[in-house]
Motif scaffolding. Sequence first.
Motif, PDB file in Angstrom:
ATOM      1  N   GLU A  80       0.892  -1.459  -0.073  1.00 53.92           N
ATOM      2  CA  GLU A  80      -0.187   0.106   0.061  1.00 53.92           C
ATOM      3  C   GLU A  80       0.955   1.371  -0.068  1.00 53.92           C
ATOM      4  OE1 GLU A  80      -3.618   2.125   2.593  1.00 53.92           O
ATOM      5  OE2 GLU A  80      -3.370   0.085   2.630  1.00 53.92           O
ATOM      6  N   SER A  81       2.039   1.210   0.633  1.00 53.53           N
ATOM      7  CA  SER A  81       3.093   2.319   0.755  1.00 53.53           C
ATOM      8  C   SER A  81       4.229   1.940   0.447  1.00 53.53           C
ATOM      9  CB  SER A  81       2.824   2.730   2.139  1.00 53.53           C
ATOM     10  OG  SER A  81       1.747   3.490   2.632  1.00 53.53           O
ATOM     11  N   PRO A  82       4.498   2.066  -0.865  1.00 55.21           N
ATOM     12  CA  PRO A  82       5.842   1.517  -1.266  1.00 55.21           C
ATOM     13  C   PRO A  82       7.041   2.333  -1.094  1.00 55.21           C
ATOM     14  CG  PRO A  82       4.353   2.181  -3.466  1.00 55.21           C
ATOM     15  CD  PRO A  82       3.432   2.079  -2.159  1.00 55.21           C
ATOM     16  N   GLN A  83       6.595   3.586  -0.966  1.00 58.13           N
ATOM     17  CA  GLN A  83       7.862   4.544  -0.679  1.00 58.13           C
ATOM     18  C   GLN A  83       7.918   4.520   1.081  1.00 58.13           C
ATOM     19  OE1 GLN A  83       7.396   8.358  -2.291  1.00 58.13           O
ATOM     20  NE2 GLN A  83       5.612   7.856  -3.169  1.00 58.13           N
ATOM     21  N   ALA A  84       7.181   3.743   1.817  1.00 55.01           N
ATOM     22  CA  ALA A  84       7.605   3.700   3.254  1.00 55.01           C
ATOM     23  C   ALA A  84       8.758   2.495   3.503  1.00 55.01           C
ATOM     24  CB  ALA A  84       6.290   3.414   3.930  1.00 55.01           C
ATOM     25  N   GLN A  85       9.051   2.717   4.643  1.00 51.66           N
ATOM     26  CA  GLN A  85       9.997   1.515   5.263  1.00 51.66           C
ATOM     27  C   GLN A  85       9.423   0.698   6.187  1.00 51.66           C
ATOM     28  OE1 GLN A  85      13.405   2.982   7.763  1.00 51.66           O
ATOM     29  NE2 GLN A  85      14.351   1.105   7.597  1.00 51.66           N
ATOM     30  N   VAL A  86       9.288  -0.609   5.872  1.00 49.99           N
ATOM     31  CA  VAL A  86       8.421  -1.395   6.526  1.00 49.99           C
ATOM     32  C   VAL A  86       9.232  -2.474   7.175  1.00 49.99           C
ATOM     33  CG1 VAL A  86       6.539  -3.136   6.533  1.00 49.99           C
ATOM     34  CG2 VAL A  86       6.489  -1.139   4.978  1.00 49.99           C
ATOM     35  N   TRP A  87       9.097  -2.372   8.613  1.00 49.11           N
ATOM     36  CA  TRP A  87       9.733  -3.575   9.354  1.00 49.11           C
ATOM     37  C   TRP A  87       8.889  -4.646   9.982  1.00 49.11           C
ATOM     38  CZ3 TRP A  87      14.826  -3.275  11.130  1.00 49.11           C
ATOM     39  CH2 TRP A  87      15.578  -2.053  10.928  1.00 49.11           C
ATOM     40  N   GLY A  88       9.183  -6.004   9.560  1.00 47.94           N
ATOM     41  CA  GLY A  88       8.499  -7.209  10.052  1.00 47.94           C
ATOM     42  C   GLY A  88       9.202  -7.726  11.341  1.00 47.94           C
ATOM     43  N   VAL A  89       8.633  -7.703  12.587  1.00 48.99           N
ATOM     44  CA  VAL A  89       9.300  -8.407  13.341  1.00 48.99           C
ATOM     45  C   VAL A  89       8.769  -9.517  14.119  1.00 48.99           C
ATOM     46  CG1 VAL A  89       9.941  -7.650  16.073  1.00 48.99           C
ATOM     47  CG2 VAL A  89      10.476  -6.104  13.966  1.00 48.99           C
ATOM     48  N   SER A 109      11.203  -4.375  -1.745  1.00 44.09           N
ATOM     49  CA  SER A 109      12.406  -4.089  -1.545  1.00 44.09           C
ATOM     50  C   SER A 109      12.458  -3.198  -0.287  1.00 44.09           C
ATOM     51  CB  SER A 109      13.289  -3.364  -2.813  1.00 44.09           C
ATOM     52  OG  SER A 109      12.605  -2.086  -3.160  1.00 44.09           O
ATOM     53  N   ASN A 110      11.190  -2.744   0.176  1.00 45.56           N
ATOM     54  CA  ASN A 110      10.982  -1.714   1.137  1.00 45.56           C
ATOM     55  C   ASN A 110      10.772  -2.406   2.444  1.00 45.56           C
ATOM     56  OD1 ASN A 110       8.462  -2.214   0.030  1.00 45.56           O
ATOM     57  ND2 ASN A 110       7.523  -0.494   1.116  1.00 45.56           N
ATOM     58  N   ILE A 111      10.977  -3.828   2.595  1.00 41.05           N
ATOM     59  CA  ILE A 111      10.741  -4.380   3.876  1.00 41.05           C
ATOM     60  C   ILE A 111      11.863  -4.967   4.611  1.00 41.05           C
ATOM     61  CG2 ILE A 111       9.836  -6.714   4.429  1.00 41.05           C
ATOM     62  CD1 ILE A 111       7.667  -6.573   2.541  1.00 41.05           C
ATOM     63  N   THR A 112      11.992  -4.854   5.707  1.00 43.48           N
ATOM     64  CA  THR A 112      13.153  -5.620   6.583  1.00 43.48           C
ATOM     65  C   THR A 112      12.592  -6.264   7.553  1.00 43.48           C
ATOM     66  OG1 THR A 112      14.636  -3.487   6.365  1.00 43.48           O
ATOM     67  CG2 THR A 112      15.116  -4.899   8.164  1.00 43.48           C
ATOM     68  N   GLU A 118      16.894  -6.876  16.813  1.00 44.30           N
ATOM     69  CA  GLU A 118      17.781  -6.629  15.504  1.00 44.30           C
ATOM     70  C   GLU A 118      17.158  -4.907  15.195  1.00 44.30           C
ATOM     71  OE1 GLU A 118      19.349 -10.211  13.566  1.00 44.30           O
ATOM     72  OE2 GLU A 118      17.120 -10.142  13.339  1.00 44.30           O
ATOM     73  N   VAL A 119      16.135  -4.380  15.728  1.00 44.95           N
ATOM     74  CA  VAL A 119      15.618  -3.226  15.433  1.00 44.95           C
ATOM     75  C   VAL A 119      16.550  -2.196  16.117  1.00 44.95           C
ATOM     76  CG1 VAL A 119      13.489  -1.625  15.152  1.00 44.95           C
ATOM     77  CG2 VAL A 119      13.282  -4.201  15.145  1.00 44.95           C
ATOM     78  N   PRO A 120      16.933  -1.060  15.310  1.00 47.31           N
ATOM     79  CA  PRO A 120      17.819   0.076  15.913  1.00 47.31           C
ATOM     80  C   PRO A 120      16.951   0.652  17.033  1.00 47.31           C
ATOM     81  CG  PRO A 120      18.251  -0.266  13.545  1.00 47.31           C
ATOM     82  CD  PRO A 120      17.090  -0.966  13.769  1.00 47.31           C
ATOM     83  N   THR A 121      17.694   0.926  18.191  1.00 50.03           N
ATOM     84  CA  THR A 121      16.965   1.422  19.233  1.00 50.03           C
ATOM     85  C   THR A 121      16.534   2.738  18.941  1.00 50.03           C
ATOM     86  OG1 THR A 121      18.970   2.123  20.272  1.00 50.03           O
ATOM     87  CG2 THR A 121      18.235  -0.091  21.052  1.00 50.03           C
ATOM     88  N   LEU A 149       4.883   0.091  22.018  1.00 51.71           N
ATOM     89  CA  LEU A 149       4.019   1.476  21.796  1.00 51.71           C
ATOM     90  C   LEU A 149       4.943   2.623  22.098  1.00 51.71           C
ATOM     91  CD1 LEU A 149       0.825   0.410  23.392  1.00 51.71           C
ATOM     92  CD2 LEU A 149       1.407   0.240  20.969  1.00 51.71           C
ATOM     93  N   PRO A 150       5.859   2.834  23.012  1.00 53.91           N
ATOM     94  CA  PRO A 150       6.699   3.823  23.202  1.00 53.91           C
ATOM     95  C   PRO A 150       7.544   4.313  22.140  1.00 53.91           C
ATOM     96  CG  PRO A 150       6.639   2.603  25.299  1.00 53.91           C
ATOM     97  CD  PRO A 150       5.917   1.723  24.379  1.00 53.91           C
ATOM     98  N   ARG A 151       7.529   3.390  21.106  1.00 51.86           N
ATOM     99  CA  ARG A 151       8.329   3.846  19.998  1.00 51.86           C
ATOM    100  C   ARG A 151       7.523   4.139  18.939  1.00 51.86           C
ATOM    101  NH1 ARG A 151      12.996  -0.853  19.341  1.00 51.86           N
ATOM    102  NH2 ARG A 151      13.839   1.041  17.905  1.00 51.86           N
TER     103      ARG A 151
END
Length: 204
Positions: A80-89, A109-112, A118-121, A149-151
């Motif tokens: 839906e948002s190909p310009q976004a950076q998406v994290w799957g954890v 290519s926008n998924i990590t 491993e997600v930077p703090t 949630l605090p992130r």
Amino acid sequence: MSPDHYFSEDPHSPVRTTAHTLTLRGHDVTVKSASGTFSPDRLDSGTAVLLKYAPGLPSQGCFLDLGCGWGPLTLALALESPQAQVWGVDVNQRARDAARDNAESIGLSNITVCAPEEVPTDTVFDVIWSNPPIRVGKKELHALLSRWLPRLSPKGEAWLVVAKKLGSDSLQEWINDGGAGDFEASRYETSRGYRVIRVVRRSS
């Protein structure tokens, strides 16, 4: 040896994959799930409810799928948002492998996809989607939400889907009582026995 659960970090059961043809927020895809992960045989009903009722996404930003499993919500965010950076954890290694394979097969290519640690703090999220792992128990669930949630960014929004019979209303009350920090949770939609809950930072 105890049986594998979807929240096992390293499932030991033999891997069995299942192909699924899905429509994710208007995008038709064919993906694969893996045994030893959450809902390997079908798209989970709660996930389907969140996909249907969560509002449209910003065109860009940093998004998180918390507890991504084999990746349907992660893929939907990225499609839906190909310009976004998406994290799957996810804690489950097999789930992460499946989600990565699915992203690669679709050409996203926008998924990590990574383990939580491993997600930077310093990474903050404009959108969090989650079908959280209720069955880990209330203590672990609260710890999970108190960590993530605090992130949220200052104007960020989290969208959670939780079954009514598994404590959606008490979870909403816990958030509103400050369990995860200074957040406000509101019921956005109810469908098929699930609540979609919107969580934002409390206005000063």
